[in-house]
Write a protein that holds these residues in place. Sequence first.
Motif: not given
Length: 393
Positions: A127-132, A134-150
């Motif tokens: 949703l937000a651009d991958i540029c630096g 920010n909180q929205p991007l951190r949340q997406v990366l955390e969610n993706a990490a949890s899915m992939l780790a699972g």
Amino acid sequence: MHCSVLLLATVETKQEAITYFTAAMEKHGVHCHVLDLSLNARGEVLSGARKLESMAEVARTVTVGAREAIAAGARAAVSIGGGTGGEIALQVMRELPFAFPKMLITTLPFDPRYAVADNAITIVPTLADICGMNQPLRQVLENAASMLAGLCNTAIELPHVSDIPSVGITALGATGSAAESLAGRLASIGQEATVFHANGFGGAAYARFARCGTFHTVVDMTCHELTRIHLAGAHVDMPDRFTAARDCRVPQIVLPGALNFIGLGELSLIPEHYRSRPHYQHSGYFTHVQVTADEMALVASKLAEAVNPSEAPVKMLVPMGGFSHQDAPSGAIESPLLRNVFWETMSAKLADHITLERLESHICDPATVDAIMAHVRPHLPSLQGNDNVRASL
């Protein structure tokens, strides 16, 4: 670390996101093996042709490294990318084993069907651009990490799909009840079926599975994608959709399921010359428009051309009671005329060694499934030489 995954990203431009995602995965006990997708342009603005060439070169190089990492035990592949990096990542992922788990974390607002039609790739929009960061991007990366780790930590090792060949079946909602009944009949005698949605995209997966030796028999009961390829409607490039099984010498039972309509988009968006034909709204997003007699003759001819060179057995079954659920009495696109056009075209153009059988039933009738089963039966591995089971079909 329990396992490792491949992380495909442009190190030049996405280092912050790479660092954050790597740390997020490490919290789950998963190591990221980074493969760099950077073009190394050193600040130069590349021309369109040079950029495309450089992207393809990077993709080829990274694909080699990715395959080596998979052979060494990597459990999945993930990419963090915008327009250029995301496209390079897709090129790499499409060259990896098609059932190997893959995830694309991307800013790309695109129709993913064209990229993932014949590949197991999960799209995670940022949703937000991958540029630096920010909180929205951190949340997406955390969610993706949890899915992939699972996935990495709980995945069950299964045989490769081609190790347990099945019956390949093509279907749509318009022929779905027949496909469900056929799959159920096969399951009742211990035969697995793999069904593909013949909507212009599922056929690409069907063709790739066929090329990989996944099927011992094919029931191509929904040849609808001929209308998308030769007439109109969205579809991915699938040049071997109707030849893959033939080229692999797989026995086929073929029916003209859903060949009587063109699958188009929302009713309000389709051209007037289509709205003037018999049609109906399959859903809010899709409209099915009846083909003309000339169009039916064309797609029937193309189907005959595809199966005629077959060396493996091919049975062409024509359910003259109707080719789809709305091609029936009181149906929105009922047309005995179109069925006759198909029959006459096949009678004239089908090769002599191809069996052509006329059924008086509708494609979704139990009698049609009975006829299909009668032709599938000789090709089922577990039934060969088992007369008792054969008699029960």
